[in-house]
Design a protein around this motif. Structure first.
Motif, PDB file in Angstrom:
ATOM      1  N   LYS A  59       0.852  -1.181   0.000  1.00 16.09           N
ATOM      2  CA  LYS A  59       0.000   0.000   0.000  1.00 16.09           C
ATOM      3  C   LYS A  59       0.893   1.238   0.000  1.00 16.09           C
ATOM      4  CE  LYS A  59      -2.493  -1.030   3.659  1.00 16.09           C
ATOM      5  NZ  LYS A  59      -3.559  -0.912   4.669  1.00 16.09           N
ATOM      6  N   VAL A  60       0.779   2.053  -1.035  1.00 12.69           N
ATOM      7  CA  VAL A  60       1.596   3.260  -1.149  1.00 12.69           C
ATOM      8  C   VAL A  60       0.883   4.453  -0.535  1.00 12.69           C
ATOM      9  CG1 VAL A  60       2.726   4.824  -2.768  1.00 12.69           C
ATOM     10  CG2 VAL A  60       2.722   2.384  -3.212  1.00 12.69           C
ATOM     11  N   LEU A  61      -0.416   4.570  -0.766  1.00 13.27           N
ATOM     12  CA  LEU A  61      -1.233   5.634  -0.186  1.00 13.27           C
ATOM     13  C   LEU A  61      -2.455   4.995   0.448  1.00 13.27           C
ATOM     14  CD1 LEU A  61      -1.859   8.659   0.240  1.00 13.27           C
ATOM     15  CD2 LEU A  61      -2.997   8.651  -1.993  1.00 13.27           C
ATOM     16  N   SER A  62      -2.562   5.119   1.763  1.00 13.18           N
ATOM     17  CA  SER A  62      -3.668   4.495   2.499  1.00 13.18           C
ATOM     18  C   SER A  62      -4.643   5.558   2.978  1.00 13.18           C
ATOM     19  CB  SER A  62      -3.134   3.713   3.702  1.00 13.18           C
ATOM     20  OG  SER A  62      -2.205   2.727   3.296  1.00 13.18           O
ATOM     21  N   ALA A  63      -5.877   5.132   3.204  1.00 14.43           N
ATOM     22  CA  ALA A  63      -6.887   6.029   3.757  1.00 14.43           C
ATOM     23  C   ALA A  63      -6.658   6.204   5.251  1.00 14.43           C
ATOM     24  CB  ALA A  63      -8.279   5.472   3.472  1.00 14.43           C
ATOM     25  N   SER A  64      -7.279   7.217   5.815  1.00 16.34           N
ATOM     26  CA  SER A  64      -7.155   7.475   7.248  1.00 16.34           C
ATOM     27  C   SER A  64      -8.090   6.548   8.031  1.00 16.34           C
ATOM     28  CB  SER A  64      -7.487   8.926   7.548  1.00 16.34           C
ATOM     29  OG  SER A  64      -8.880   9.142   7.392  1.00 16.34           O
ATOM     30  N   PRO A  65      -7.904   6.416   9.340  1.00 14.70           N
ATOM     31  CA  PRO A  65      -8.777   5.534  10.140  1.00 14.70           C
ATOM     32  C   PRO A  65     -10.247   5.938  10.114  1.00 14.70           C
ATOM     33  CG  PRO A  65      -6.763   6.045  11.343  1.00 14.70           C
ATOM     34  CD  PRO A  65      -6.766   6.919  10.127  1.00 14.70           C
ATOM     35  N   SER A  66     -10.531   7.202   9.753  1.00 13.04           N
ATOM     36  CA  SER A  66     -11.929   7.663   9.748  1.00 13.04           C
ATOM     37  C   SER A  66     -12.616   7.458   8.399  1.00 13.04           C
ATOM     38  CB  SER A  66     -11.978   9.155  10.112  1.00 13.04           C
ATOM     39  OG  SER A  66     -11.192   9.920   9.212  1.00 13.04           O
ATOM     40  N   ALA A  67     -11.934   6.894   7.437  1.00 15.16           N
ATOM     41  CA  ALA A  67     -12.502   6.723   6.095  1.00 15.16           C
ATOM     42  C   ALA A  67     -13.318   5.436   6.004  1.00 15.16           C
ATOM     43  CB  ALA A  67     -11.394   6.717   5.052  1.00 15.16           C
ATOM     44  N   TYR A  68     -14.225   5.410   5.044  1.00 16.88           N
ATOM     45  CA  TYR A  68     -14.967   4.188   4.734  1.00 16.88           C
ATOM     46  C   TYR A  68     -15.404   4.236   3.283  1.00 16.88           C
ATOM     47  CZ  TYR A  68     -19.176   7.085   5.322  1.00 16.88           C
ATOM     48  OH  TYR A  68     -20.126   8.073   5.202  1.00 16.88           O
ATOM     49  N   SER A  69     -15.788   3.096   2.748  1.00 11.83           N
ATOM     50  CA  SER A  69     -16.189   2.993   1.353  1.00 11.83           C
ATOM     51  C   SER A  69     -17.684   2.713   1.277  1.00 11.83           C
ATOM     52  CB  SER A  69     -15.405   1.869   0.661  1.00 11.83           C
ATOM     53  OG  SER A  69     -15.799   1.739  -0.688  1.00 11.83           O
ATOM     54  N   ALA A  70     -18.423   3.607   0.618  1.00 10.98           N
ATOM     55  CA  ALA A  70     -19.879   3.452   0.502  1.00 10.98           C
ATOM     56  C   ALA A  70     -20.378   4.341  -0.619  1.00 10.98           C
ATOM     57  CB  ALA A  70     -20.563   3.819   1.822  1.00 10.98           C
ATOM     58  N   ASN A  71     -21.659   4.184  -0.954  1.00 10.68           N
ATOM     59  CA  ASN A  71     -22.294   5.033  -1.953  1.00 10.68           C
ATOM     60  C   ASN A  71     -22.631   6.374  -1.306  1.00 10.68           C
ATOM     61  OD1 ASN A  71     -23.888   6.270  -3.876  1.00 10.68           O
ATOM     62  ND2 ASN A  71     -25.049   4.439  -4.370  1.00 10.68           N
ATOM     63  N   PRO A  72     -22.024   7.481  -1.764  1.00  8.93           N
ATOM     64  CA  PRO A  72     -22.268   8.774  -1.103  1.00  8.93           C
ATOM     65  C   PRO A  72     -23.671   9.321  -1.332  1.00  8.93           C
ATOM     66  CG  PRO A  72     -20.928   9.057  -3.088  1.00  8.93           C
ATOM     67  CD  PRO A  72     -21.089   7.585  -2.888  1.00  8.93           C
ATOM     68  N   LYS A  73     -24.419   8.728  -2.260  1.00  5.55           N
ATOM     69  CA  LYS A  73     -25.750   9.242  -2.581  1.00  5.55           C
ATOM     70  C   LYS A  73     -26.861   8.551  -1.803  1.00  5.55           C
ATOM     71  CE  LYS A  73     -24.291  10.438  -7.282  1.00  5.55           C
ATOM     72  NZ  LYS A  73     -24.549  10.224  -8.736  1.00  5.55           N
ATOM     73  N   THR A  74     -26.527   7.526  -1.048  1.00  2.97           N
ATOM     74  CA  THR A  74     -27.542   6.798  -0.287  1.00  2.97           C
ATOM     75  C   THR A  74     -27.125   6.676   1.168  1.00  2.97           C
ATOM     76  OG1 THR A  74     -26.515   4.657  -0.788  1.00  2.97           O
ATOM     77  CG2 THR A  74     -28.193   5.467  -2.325  1.00  2.97           C
ATOM     78  N   LYS A  75     -28.103   6.392   2.014  1.00  2.00           N
ATOM     79  CA  LYS A  75     -27.814   6.171   3.419  1.00  2.00           C
ATOM     80  C   LYS A  75     -27.291   4.755   3.629  1.00  2.00           C
ATOM     81  CE  LYS A  75     -31.212   9.464   5.219  1.00  2.00           C
ATOM     82  NZ  LYS A  75     -32.395   9.644   6.122  1.00  2.00           N
ATOM     83  N   LEU A  76     -26.458   4.596   4.637  1.00  2.00           N
ATOM     84  CA  LEU A  76     -25.891   3.282   4.929  1.00  2.00           C
ATOM     85  C   LEU A  76     -26.965   2.361   5.508  1.00  2.00           C
ATOM     86  CD1 LEU A  76     -22.391   4.097   6.460  1.00  2.00           C
ATOM     87  CD2 LEU A  76     -22.843   2.868   4.348  1.00  2.00           C
ATOM     88  N   ALA A  77     -27.216   1.258   4.830  1.00  2.00           N
ATOM     89  CA  ALA A  77     -28.168   0.272   5.333  1.00  2.00           C
ATOM     90  C   ALA A  77     -27.469  -0.826   6.110  1.00  2.00           C
ATOM     91  CB  ALA A  77     -28.962  -0.330   4.174  1.00  2.00           C
TER      92      ALA A  77
END
Length: 438
Positions: free
Chosen positions: A201-219
């Motif tokens: 991993k050369v560039l990692s996300a921060s501990p507060s990041a997550y992967s989801a659809n930004p246009k919908t609410k998390l189900a």
């Protein structure tokens, strides 16, 4: 009719001679041809700064649409390109004879690749990435979101525009000059396959990041969260082919390369994001302009001699040497390290020694041949983060002493000598006593 063909024949022969000289000269990875596949030729303009940096370093770029029906990576059994840049994230299939297997075979043949995806990534692009050891988020609408470490720039600012600063600590991959400004990223995240030890991993996300659809609410809880999300990864195969995989095509764009950046919650504003330095340094690594090693002049001989023998005898004193050089971007320079080791190997290492260097590229070590005969190998297996691996092996037989090479009287055998002579003396005395005394 044959006469007009002679100049053409001589021209082809001349080109062949020049090509052979180029291969024999040992020149570094310059002047290589790279195929750039794009969805739209407009990418050539929107990412011109990145392409310009590649061309300025001596790479010959050929731009083609990903669905070009005449597309081919090789012809008559020879590859036409030394590297591949896939800036076509949404293409469902390549044109011509190129497909997923052709791309993977291209890498298996020792060639390099840069792959950039985004939220429109097709199954084809995702499949190539998976085979290279990374898995993009299965949700086709997912993007990396960070409500704390997002970027606020003069151009735009929202929670999908990440200001990433969790970089790998490796001078050989990112260069010796530290990247001070955050790297702008907007795209999809991926996870490195835990069973693939070749992916970094050369560039990692921060501990507060997550992967989801930004246009919908998390189900449901997201499948990728925190530092487990990789934004940019690299992979160096065992054949030293190098691959860079980015979840963002915009990472390489002129807009991100020239944009200012300010991380949310920070008072420090940077006039220029770290993207230009980041993509320049990582592309140097991918195309073997840095961290590229070669080994030449492997020698071994008995101490006090210069000629290489056809075999050694047990307990001989010998010396092994090899020259290691690193490509600096313009020329080969001596590689200096203190962790290069040589093995004297038969089924397992009988000798394992660190090699000393004169800091001019020559590594050497001397040792005594083990008191074991058989077929041995000199082995140098050098694997270091970011550098091309070196695997050198040279076979040599080791023989025992001949019958006339042993010492006539061995100190450790004195008790056996004494026992033999005492037995003979006792037998002589017994014979005299038995024959002449009643």
């Amino acid at each position: 009719m044959a006469a007009p063909r002679l100049p053409v024949l001589f021209l082809l022969l001349a080109l062949l001679v020049v090509a052979c000289r180029g291969e024999a000269s040992g020149e570094g990875p310059r002047g290589r041809k790279v195929l750039v596949l794009v969805d739209d030729l407009a990418v050539r303009s929107s990412h011109s700064a990145f392409f310009g940096s590649l061309q300025a370093r001596g790479l010959d770029l050929e731009f083609r649409l990903a669905d070009d029906p005449k597309l081919s990576l090789h012809r008559y059994g020879q590859y036409l390109y030394d590297g591949l840049v896939l800036f076509a994230p949404s293409t469902p299939r390549f044109g011509g004879s190129v497909d997923q297997n052709a791309v993977l075979e291209f890498i298996d043949a020792g060639h390099d690749m840069i792959l950039a995806a985004d939220s429109s990534a097709s199954d084809l692009i995702r499949g190539i990435a998976t085979e290279c050891g990374v898995d993009f988020d299965e949700d086709p609408e997912a993007m990396v979101i960070d409500h704390i470490n997002y970027a606020s720039t003069e151009v735009e600012g929202d929670h999908t525009l990440i200001a990433g600063d969790d970089l790998i600590e490796s001078d050989v991959i990112l260069g010796s000059k530290k990247i001070d400004a955050p790297v702008l990223f907007r795209g999809i995240g991926h996870a490195a396959n835990p069973s693939n030890s070749l992916v970094l991993k050369v560039l990692s996300a921060s501990p507060s990041a997550y992967s989801a659809n930004p246009k919908t609410k998390l189900a449901s809880p997201p499948s990728l969260t925190g530092s487990a999300i990789s934004l940019v990864s690299v992979m160096q195969a065992r054949n030293n082919a190098r691959v860079l995989i980015s979840g963002s095509l915009d990472l390489f764009s002129n807009r991100f390369l020239k944009s200012s950046v300010k991380k949310a919650g920070s008072k420090l504003s940077h006039e220029k994001a770290g993207n230009e330095q980041f993509v320049t340094e990582t592309s140097k690594w991918v195309f073997h302009e840095r961290g590229h090693l070669k080994a030449v002049n492997v020698k071994h001989h008995k101490i006090g001699e210069t000629n290489e023998p056809s075999m050694y005898r047990i307990n001989d004193d010998l010396e092994y040497s090899v020259e290691i050089y690193e490509w600096s971007g313009t020329s080969w320079k001596p590689y200096v390290a203190d962790d290069v080791q040589v093995q004297f190997y038969m089924m397992s290492p009988y000798v394992l020694k660190n090699m000393s260097t004169d800091k001019k590229g020559v590594y050497s070590s001397s040792f005594k041949v083990p008191d074991v005969y058989g077929v041995f190998q000199f082995k140098v297996e050098y694997q270091k983060l970011g550098y091309t691996g070196l695997s050198l092996a040279k076979q040599i037989p080791v023989r025992p002493y001949r019958h006339n090479e042993y010492e006539r009287f061995i100190t450790s055998a004195y008790p056996y000598y004494a026992a033999s002579f005492s037995t003979m003396g006792a037998f002589f005395i017994f014979s005299i006593a038995y024959l002449y005394h009643k």
